[in-house]
Design a protein around this motif. Structure first.
Motif, PDB file in Angstrom:
ATOM      1  N   LYS A  85       0.807  -1.222   0.000  1.00 10.35           N
ATOM      2  CA  LYS A  85       0.000   0.000   0.000  1.00 10.35           C
ATOM      3  C   LYS A  85       0.843   1.277   0.000  1.00 10.35           C
ATOM      4  O   LYS A  85       0.307   2.378  -0.069  1.00 10.35           O
ATOM      5  CB  LYS A  85      -0.929   0.005   1.220  1.00 10.35           C
ATOM      6  N   PHE A  86       2.180   1.133   0.070  1.00 10.16           N
ATOM      7  CA  PHE A  86       3.056   2.306   0.174  1.00 10.16           C
ATOM      8  C   PHE A  86       2.984   3.218  -1.044  1.00 10.16           C
ATOM      9  O   PHE A  86       2.840   4.428  -0.929  1.00 10.16           O
ATOM     10  CB  PHE A  86       4.516   1.874   0.376  1.00 10.16           C
ATOM     11  N   VAL A  87       3.150   2.614  -2.221  1.00 10.15           N
ATOM     12  CA  VAL A  87       3.255   3.400  -3.460  1.00 10.15           C
ATOM     13  C   VAL A  87       2.661   2.622  -4.632  1.00 10.15           C
ATOM     14  O   VAL A  87       2.629   1.391  -4.599  1.00 10.15           O
ATOM     15  CB  VAL A  87       4.735   3.725  -3.802  1.00 10.15           C
ATOM     16  N   PRO A  88       2.232   3.308  -5.677  1.00 12.90           N
ATOM     17  CA  PRO A  88       1.755   2.592  -6.870  1.00 12.90           C
ATOM     18  C   PRO A  88       2.935   2.031  -7.658  1.00 12.90           C
ATOM     19  O   PRO A  88       4.069   2.486  -7.526  1.00 12.90           O
ATOM     20  CB  PRO A  88       1.039   3.685  -7.663  1.00 12.90           C
ATOM     21  N   MET A  89       2.662   1.035  -8.472  1.00 13.24           N
ATOM     22  CA  MET A  89       3.690   0.509  -9.356  1.00 13.24           C
ATOM     23  C   MET A  89       4.035   1.580 -10.385  1.00 13.24           C
ATOM     24  O   MET A  89       3.166   2.351 -10.806  1.00 13.24           O
ATOM     25  CB  MET A  89       3.202  -0.767 -10.041  1.00 13.24           C
ATOM     26  N   LYS A  90       5.299   1.628 -10.777  1.00 14.63           N
ATOM     27  CA  LYS A  90       5.744   2.707 -11.644  1.00 14.63           C
ATOM     28  C   LYS A  90       6.855   2.242 -12.573  1.00 14.63           C
ATOM     29  O   LYS A  90       7.730   1.490 -12.168  1.00 14.63           O
ATOM     30  CB  LYS A  90       6.243   3.877 -10.775  1.00 14.63           C
ATOM     31  N   ARG A  91       6.795   2.658 -13.825  1.00 10.09           N
ATOM     32  CA  ARG A  91       7.877   2.384 -14.763  1.00 10.09           C
ATOM     33  C   ARG A  91       9.038   3.343 -14.518  1.00 10.09           C
ATOM     34  O   ARG A  91       8.804   4.474 -14.104  1.00 10.09           O
ATOM     35  CB  ARG A  91       7.371   2.531 -16.204  1.00 10.09           C
ATOM     36  N   PRO A  92      10.280   2.908 -14.823  1.00 11.05           N
ATOM     37  CA  PRO A  92      10.690   1.558 -15.211  1.00 11.05           C
ATOM     38  C   PRO A  92      10.574   0.611 -14.022  1.00 11.05           C
ATOM     39  O   PRO A  92      11.048   0.911 -12.922  1.00 11.05           O
ATOM     40  CB  PRO A  92      12.147   1.736 -15.663  1.00 11.05           C
ATOM     41  N   PHE A  93       9.934  -0.519 -14.233  1.00 11.95           N
ATOM     42  CA  PHE A  93       9.556  -1.403 -13.139  1.00 11.95           C
ATOM     43  C   PHE A  93      10.739  -2.022 -12.397  1.00 11.95           C
ATOM     44  O   PHE A  93      10.726  -2.129 -11.176  1.00 11.95           O
ATOM     45  CB  PHE A  93       8.677  -2.540 -13.676  1.00 11.95           C
ATOM     46  N   PHE A  94      11.742  -2.437 -13.118  1.00 10.67           N
ATOM     47  CA  PHE A  94      12.753  -3.309 -12.530  1.00 10.67           C
ATOM     48  C   PHE A  94      14.097  -2.627 -12.244  1.00 10.67           C
ATOM     49  O   PHE A  94      14.914  -3.166 -11.523  1.00 10.67           O
ATOM     50  CB  PHE A  94      12.971  -4.535 -13.429  1.00 10.67           C
ATOM     51  N   SER A  95      14.283  -1.445 -12.804  1.00 11.50           N
ATOM     52  CA  SER A  95      15.522  -0.692 -12.575  1.00 11.50           C
ATOM     53  C   SER A  95      15.180   0.794 -12.479  1.00 11.50           C
ATOM     54  O   SER A  95      15.409   1.562 -13.418  1.00 11.50           O
ATOM     55  CB  SER A  95      16.524  -0.935 -13.712  1.00 11.50           C
ATOM     56  N   PRO A  96      14.594   1.232 -11.360  1.00 13.59           N
ATOM     57  CA  PRO A  96      14.148   2.623 -11.230  1.00 13.59           C
ATOM     58  C   PRO A  96      15.312   3.610 -11.314  1.00 13.59           C
ATOM     59  O   PRO A  96      16.422   3.317 -10.885  1.00 13.59           O
ATOM     60  CB  PRO A  96      13.492   2.649  -9.839  1.00 13.59           C
ATOM     61  N   GLN A  97      15.021   4.767 -11.874  1.00 16.67           N
ATOM     62  CA  GLN A  97      16.051   5.799 -12.009  1.00 16.67           C
ATOM     63  C   GLN A  97      16.376   6.425 -10.660  1.00 16.67           C
ATOM     64  O   GLN A  97      17.522   6.776 -10.383  1.00 16.67           O
ATOM     65  CB  GLN A  97      15.573   6.860 -13.003  1.00 16.67           C
ATOM     66  N   HIS A  98      15.356   6.569  -9.826  1.00 21.63           N
ATOM     67  CA  HIS A  98      15.547   7.172  -8.503  1.00 21.63           C
ATOM     68  C   HIS A  98      15.210   6.131  -7.444  1.00 21.63           C
ATOM     69  O   HIS A  98      14.148   5.516  -7.487  1.00 21.63           O
ATOM     70  CB  HIS A  98      14.668   8.407  -8.334  1.00 21.63           C
ATOM     71  N   PHE A  99      16.099   5.949  -6.471  1.00 21.88           N
ATOM     72  CA  PHE A  99      15.909   4.907  -5.467  1.00 21.88           C
ATOM     73  C   PHE A  99      15.380   5.485  -4.164  1.00 21.88           C
ATOM     74  O   PHE A  99      15.904   6.465  -3.632  1.00 21.88           O
ATOM     75  CB  PHE A  99      17.219   4.172  -5.198  1.00 21.88           C
ATOM     76  N   ASN A 100      14.337   4.870  -3.670  1.00 23.95           N
ATOM     77  CA  ASN A 100      13.800   5.158  -2.342  1.00 23.95           C
ATOM     78  C   ASN A 100      13.536   3.814  -1.681  1.00 23.95           C
ATOM     79  O   ASN A 100      12.794   2.997  -2.235  1.00 23.95           O
ATOM     80  CB  ASN A 100      12.501   5.970  -2.450  1.00 23.95           C
ATOM     81  N   PRO A 101      14.149   3.526  -0.529  1.00 18.80           N
ATOM     82  CA  PRO A 101      14.027   2.180   0.048  1.00 18.80           C
ATOM     83  C   PRO A 101      12.597   1.763   0.357  1.00 18.80           C
ATOM     84  O   PRO A 101      12.217   0.617   0.097  1.00 18.80           O
ATOM     85  CB  PRO A 101      14.880   2.246   1.314  1.00 18.80           C
ATOM     86  N   LEU A 102      11.778   2.685   0.879  1.00 15.23           N
ATOM     87  CA  LEU A 102      10.393   2.333   1.191  1.00 15.23           C
ATOM     88  C   LEU A 102       9.594   2.078  -0.081  1.00 15.23           C
ATOM     89  O   LEU A 102       8.824   1.118  -0.165  1.00 15.23           O
ATOM     90  CB  LEU A 102       9.735   3.443   2.010  1.00 15.23           C
TER      91      LEU A 102
END
Length: 280
Positions: free
Chosen positions: A143-160
Protein backbone atom coordinates in the motif's frame (compact mmCIF):
# COMPACT_ATOMS: atom_id res chain seq x y z
CA UNK A 1 2.24 -44.65 -1.49
CA UNK A 2 1.81 -40.91 -2.09
CA UNK A 3 4.51 -38.64 -0.70
CA UNK A 4 3.38 -35.16 0.37
CA UNK A 5 6.02 -32.57 -0.51
CA UNK A 6 6.61 -29.02 0.72
CA UNK A 7 9.02 -26.59 -0.97
CA UNK A 8 9.98 -23.33 0.71
CA UNK A 9 12.33 -20.44 -0.05
CA UNK A 10 14.11 -18.49 2.66
CA UNK A 11 13.80 -21.28 5.23
CA UNK A 12 17.01 -20.73 7.22
CA UNK A 13 15.93 -17.72 9.28
CA UNK A 14 12.97 -15.64 10.41
CA UNK A 15 9.40 -16.66 9.72
CA UNK A 16 10.48 -19.17 7.07
CA UNK A 17 12.44 -21.15 9.62
CA UNK A 18 9.68 -20.88 12.22
CA UNK A 19 7.08 -22.06 9.69
CA UNK A 20 9.05 -25.01 8.32
CA UNK A 21 9.80 -26.27 11.85
CA UNK A 22 6.05 -26.67 12.30
CA UNK A 23 5.20 -27.84 8.79
CA UNK A 24 7.91 -30.54 8.72
CA UNK A 25 5.61 -32.57 10.98
CA UNK A 26 2.86 -32.44 8.34
CA UNK A 27 4.76 -33.36 5.16
CA UNK A 28 6.65 -36.49 4.14
CA UNK A 29 9.35 -34.52 2.35
CA UNK A 30 10.63 -30.95 2.58
CA UNK A 31 12.66 -29.13 -0.06
CA UNK A 32 14.71 -26.28 1.39
CA UNK A 33 15.54 -23.80 -1.36
CA UNK A 34 18.19 -21.64 0.26
CA UNK A 35 21.10 -19.40 -0.63
CA UNK A 36 23.30 -20.35 2.34
CA UNK A 37 23.94 -24.11 2.34
CA UNK A 38 25.79 -24.02 5.66
CA UNK A 39 22.70 -22.63 7.36
CA UNK A 40 20.64 -25.08 5.33
CA UNK A 41 22.59 -28.04 6.71
CA UNK A 42 22.06 -26.78 10.27
CA UNK A 43 18.32 -26.43 9.62
CA UNK A 44 18.17 -29.88 8.02
CA UNK A 45 19.64 -31.37 11.20
CA UNK A 46 17.13 -29.48 13.34
CA UNK A 47 14.22 -30.69 11.18
CA UNK A 48 15.35 -34.31 11.52
CA UNK A 49 15.22 -33.88 15.29
CA UNK A 50 11.64 -32.60 15.02
CA UNK A 51 10.51 -35.31 12.58
CA UNK A 52 13.00 -38.17 12.09
CA UNK A 53 10.71 -39.71 9.43
CA UNK A 54 10.76 -36.69 7.13
CA UNK A 55 12.99 -36.51 4.06
CA UNK A 56 14.74 -33.16 3.83
CA UNK A 57 16.55 -31.98 0.70
CA UNK A 58 18.76 -28.92 0.29
CA UNK A 59 18.63 -27.08 -3.03
CA UNK A 60 20.89 -24.07 -3.55
CA UNK A 61 18.88 -21.11 -4.77
CA UNK A 62 19.82 -17.42 -4.82
CA UNK A 63 16.62 -15.65 -5.82
CA UNK A 64 18.48 -12.48 -6.80
CA UNK A 65 20.30 -14.44 -9.54
CA UNK A 66 18.06 -15.70 -12.35
CA UNK A 67 20.57 -18.33 -13.47
CA UNK A 68 20.64 -19.70 -9.91
CA UNK A 69 16.83 -19.84 -9.93
CA UNK A 70 16.80 -21.79 -13.20
CA UNK A 71 19.42 -24.22 -11.91
CA UNK A 72 17.50 -24.72 -8.66
CA UNK A 73 14.31 -25.39 -10.59
CA UNK A 74 16.06 -27.90 -12.86
CA UNK A 75 17.48 -29.68 -9.80
CA UNK A 76 14.02 -29.79 -8.22
CA UNK A 77 12.52 -31.35 -11.35
CA UNK A 78 15.17 -34.08 -11.23
CA UNK A 79 14.42 -34.88 -7.58
CA UNK A 80 10.61 -34.83 -7.44
CA UNK A 81 7.65 -35.18 -9.80
CA UNK A 82 5.24 -33.08 -7.75
CA UNK A 83 5.10 -30.37 -5.06
CA UNK A 84 2.02 -30.14 -2.88
CA UNK A 85 2.78 -26.73 -1.42
CA UNK A 86 5.24 -24.11 -2.67
CA UNK A 87 5.91 -21.29 -0.20
CA UNK A 88 7.54 -18.20 -1.71
CA UNK A 89 8.81 -16.80 1.57
CA UNK A 90 12.30 -15.37 0.96
CA UNK A 91 12.65 -11.61 0.91
CA UNK A 92 15.05 -8.80 1.72
CA UNK A 93 15.25 -5.09 2.45
CA UNK A 94 17.99 -2.74 1.31
CA UNK A 95 18.33 0.88 2.44
CA UNK A 96 20.86 1.65 -0.31
CA UNK A 97 20.62 1.35 -4.08
CA UNK A 98 22.04 -2.01 -5.10
CA UNK A 99 21.81 -4.10 -8.25
CA UNK A 100 21.43 -7.82 -8.71
CA UNK A 101 23.88 -9.80 -10.83
CA UNK A 102 21.40 -9.41 -13.70
CA UNK A 103 21.31 -5.61 -13.35
CA UNK A 104 17.94 -5.23 -11.61
CA UNK A 105 17.21 -3.27 -8.45
CA UNK A 106 18.08 -5.81 -5.76
CA UNK A 107 14.81 -5.84 -3.81
CA UNK A 108 12.74 -6.17 -6.97
CA UNK A 109 15.02 -8.98 -8.15
CA UNK A 110 15.03 -10.90 -4.85
CA UNK A 111 11.48 -10.30 -3.69
CA UNK A 112 9.69 -10.50 -7.02
CA UNK A 113 11.54 -11.45 -10.22
CA UNK A 114 13.30 -14.48 -8.72
CA UNK A 115 10.14 -15.83 -7.06
CA UNK A 116 8.12 -15.20 -10.25
CA UNK A 117 10.59 -17.20 -12.33
CA UNK A 118 10.84 -19.94 -9.72
CA UNK A 119 7.04 -20.23 -9.54
CA UNK A 120 6.83 -20.43 -13.32
CA UNK A 121 9.44 -23.19 -13.43
CA UNK A 122 7.93 -25.21 -10.56
CA UNK A 123 4.25 -24.72 -11.39
CA UNK A 124 4.03 -27.95 -13.45
CA UNK A 125 5.17 -29.86 -10.34
CA UNK A 126 2.60 -28.06 -8.18
CA UNK A 127 -0.18 -28.79 -10.67
CA UNK A 128 0.88 -32.45 -10.69
CA UNK A 129 0.24 -32.80 -6.95
CA UNK A 130 -2.84 -33.70 -4.93
CA UNK A 131 -2.94 -30.40 -3.01
CA UNK A 132 -1.88 -27.86 -5.66
CA UNK A 133 -1.03 -24.94 -3.39
CA UNK A 134 1.14 -21.82 -3.66
CA UNK A 135 1.63 -19.43 -0.74
CA UNK A 136 3.16 -16.05 -1.54
CA UNK A 137 4.49 -14.03 1.39
CA UNK A 138 3.62 -10.45 0.50
CA UNK A 139 3.34 -7.48 2.86
CA UNK A 140 1.09 -4.62 3.86
CA UNK A 141 3.85 -2.52 2.29
CA UNK A 142 2.05 -3.06 -1.03
CA UNK A 143 0.00 0.00 0.00
CA UNK A 144 3.06 2.31 0.17
CA UNK A 145 3.25 3.40 -3.46
CA UNK A 146 1.75 2.59 -6.87
CA UNK A 147 3.69 0.51 -9.36
CA UNK A 148 5.74 2.71 -11.64
CA UNK A 149 7.88 2.38 -14.76
CA UNK A 150 10.69 1.56 -15.21
CA UNK A 151 9.56 -1.40 -13.14
CA UNK A 152 12.75 -3.31 -12.53
CA UNK A 153 15.52 -0.69 -12.58
CA UNK A 154 14.15 2.62 -11.23
CA UNK A 155 16.05 5.80 -12.01
CA UNK A 156 15.55 7.17 -8.50
CA UNK A 157 15.91 4.91 -5.47
CA UNK A 158 13.80 5.16 -2.34
CA UNK A 159 14.03 2.18 0.05
CA UNK A 160 10.39 2.33 1.19
CA UNK A 161 9.10 2.77 -2.35
CA UNK A 162 11.40 0.03 -3.64
CA UNK A 163 10.34 -2.43 -0.97
CA UNK A 164 6.68 -1.52 -1.34
CA UNK A 165 6.73 -2.04 -5.10
CA UNK A 166 8.51 -5.38 -4.79
CA UNK A 167 5.82 -6.54 -2.38
CA UNK A 168 3.06 -5.13 -4.56
CA UNK A 169 4.60 -7.28 -7.28
CA UNK A 170 4.30 -10.41 -5.12
CA UNK A 171 0.65 -9.59 -4.49
CA UNK A 172 0.09 -9.25 -8.24
CA UNK A 173 1.81 -12.62 -8.70
CA UNK A 174 -0.58 -14.28 -6.26
CA UNK A 175 -3.59 -12.65 -7.90
CA UNK A 176 -2.43 -13.74 -11.35
CA UNK A 177 -1.90 -17.32 -10.21
CA UNK A 178 -5.39 -17.46 -8.76
CA UNK A 179 -6.99 -15.91 -11.83
CA UNK A 180 -5.24 -18.19 -14.31
CA UNK A 181 -5.11 -21.52 -12.48
CA UNK A 182 -7.82 -21.69 -9.79
CA UNK A 183 -10.20 -23.41 -12.21
CA UNK A 184 -7.59 -26.14 -12.57
CA UNK A 185 -7.50 -26.65 -8.81
CA UNK A 186 -4.65 -24.34 -7.77
CA UNK A 187 -5.11 -22.76 -4.36
CA UNK A 188 -3.11 -19.54 -4.00
CA UNK A 189 -2.83 -17.31 -0.94
CA UNK A 190 -1.06 -13.96 -0.52
CA UNK A 191 0.06 -13.64 3.10
CA UNK A 192 0.96 -10.56 5.12
CA UNK A 193 2.71 -11.90 8.23
CA UNK A 194 2.66 -8.59 10.09
CA UNK A 195 5.66 -6.47 11.05
CA UNK A 196 7.96 -9.23 12.17
CA UNK A 197 10.92 -8.74 14.48
CA UNK A 198 13.71 -10.25 12.36
CA UNK A 199 17.10 -9.08 11.12
CA UNK A 200 15.78 -8.40 7.61
CA UNK A 201 17.41 -5.20 6.46
CA UNK A 202 19.55 -4.75 9.57
CA UNK A 203 22.70 -5.93 7.78
CA UNK A 204 22.32 -3.24 5.13
CA UNK A 205 22.83 -0.28 7.48
CA UNK A 206 25.33 0.60 10.17
CA UNK A 207 24.86 -1.15 13.50
CA UNK A 208 24.14 2.16 15.23
CA UNK A 209 21.41 3.11 12.76
CA UNK A 210 20.02 -0.43 12.70
CA UNK A 211 19.85 -0.69 16.48
CA UNK A 212 18.16 2.72 16.76
CA UNK A 213 15.52 2.00 14.11
CA UNK A 214 14.73 -1.47 15.44
CA UNK A 215 14.46 -0.19 19.01
CA UNK A 216 12.11 2.56 17.83
CA UNK A 217 9.88 0.09 15.97
CA UNK A 218 10.08 -2.80 18.43
CA UNK A 219 6.66 -2.17 20.10
CA UNK A 220 5.02 -2.54 16.67
CA UNK A 221 6.62 -5.88 15.84
CA UNK A 222 5.17 -9.35 16.23
CA UNK A 223 7.47 -12.23 17.12
CA UNK A 224 8.91 -14.58 14.51
CA UNK A 225 6.62 -17.39 15.69
CA UNK A 226 3.60 -15.09 15.48
CA UNK A 227 4.65 -13.98 12.00
CA UNK A 228 4.91 -17.58 10.86
CA UNK A 229 1.35 -18.39 11.93
CA UNK A 230 -0.40 -16.92 8.85
CA UNK A 231 1.81 -19.09 6.62
CA UNK A 232 1.06 -22.18 8.69
CA UNK A 233 -2.68 -21.38 8.69
CA UNK A 234 -2.71 -21.03 4.92
CA UNK A 235 -0.85 -24.34 4.52
CA UNK A 236 -3.21 -26.07 6.95
CA UNK A 237 -6.39 -24.67 5.38
CA UNK A 238 -5.77 -24.33 1.64
CA UNK A 239 -9.46 -24.19 0.71
CA UNK A 240 -10.27 -21.48 3.26
CA UNK A 241 -7.48 -19.18 2.13
CA UNK A 242 -7.63 -19.93 -1.61
CA UNK A 243 -7.65 -16.76 -3.69
CA UNK A 244 -7.56 -14.35 -0.76
CA UNK A 245 -5.21 -11.94 0.97
CA UNK A 246 -4.40 -13.05 4.50
CA UNK A 247 -3.54 -10.17 6.84
CA UNK A 248 -1.93 -11.80 9.90
CA UNK A 249 -4.21 -14.82 9.41
CA UNK A 250 -7.40 -12.84 8.83
CA UNK A 251 -8.96 -12.69 5.38
CA UNK A 252 -8.87 -9.06 4.29
CA UNK A 253 -9.86 -6.97 1.29
CA UNK A 254 -7.04 -5.82 -0.95
CA UNK A 255 -6.88 -2.02 -1.01
CA UNK A 256 -5.40 0.80 -3.01
CA UNK A 257 -2.79 -0.23 -5.56
CA UNK A 258 -3.36 -3.94 -4.95
CA UNK A 259 -6.73 -3.72 -6.72
CA UNK A 260 -5.44 -1.88 -9.79
CA UNK A 261 -6.18 -4.51 -12.43
CA UNK A 262 -4.93 -2.43 -15.36
CA UNK A 263 -1.54 -1.87 -13.72
CA UNK A 264 -1.35 -5.53 -12.70
CA UNK A 265 -1.90 -6.57 -16.29
CA UNK A 266 0.75 -4.14 -17.51
CA UNK A 267 3.23 -5.22 -14.84
CA UNK A 268 2.75 -8.96 -15.36
CA UNK A 269 3.07 -8.54 -19.13
CA UNK A 270 6.28 -6.54 -18.62
CA UNK A 271 7.59 -9.31 -16.33
CA UNK A 272 6.90 -12.00 -18.91
CA UNK A 273 8.67 -9.94 -21.54
CA UNK A 274 11.65 -9.27 -19.26
CA UNK A 275 12.03 -12.94 -18.35
CA UNK A 276 11.36 -14.08 -21.91
CA UNK A 277 8.33 -16.14 -20.89
CA UNK A 278 5.15 -16.64 -22.89
CA UNK A 279 2.92 -17.17 -19.87
CA UNK A 280 3.05 -17.60 -16.12
Amino acid sequence: MYESILAITGPTSGIGQAAVKVLVKQYDRVLLLCRNLTKGEALKKALFEINPQARVDLIECDLSDLSSVKTAAATTHKQVNHIDCLINNAGMVSTTKRESSDGYELMMATNYLGPFLLTHELLPLVMNSESKQVIVVSSGAYKFVPMKRPFFSPQHFNPLAGYGRSKLGTLYLAQELHEQYSRQGLKTTAVHPGMVSTNIGRNNVSQKVGDFVFKLLDPLFVTVDEGAQPIILAADHPEKYAGVYSDEGKIAAVKQYGSDFIMRREFIDATLLELDLKAL
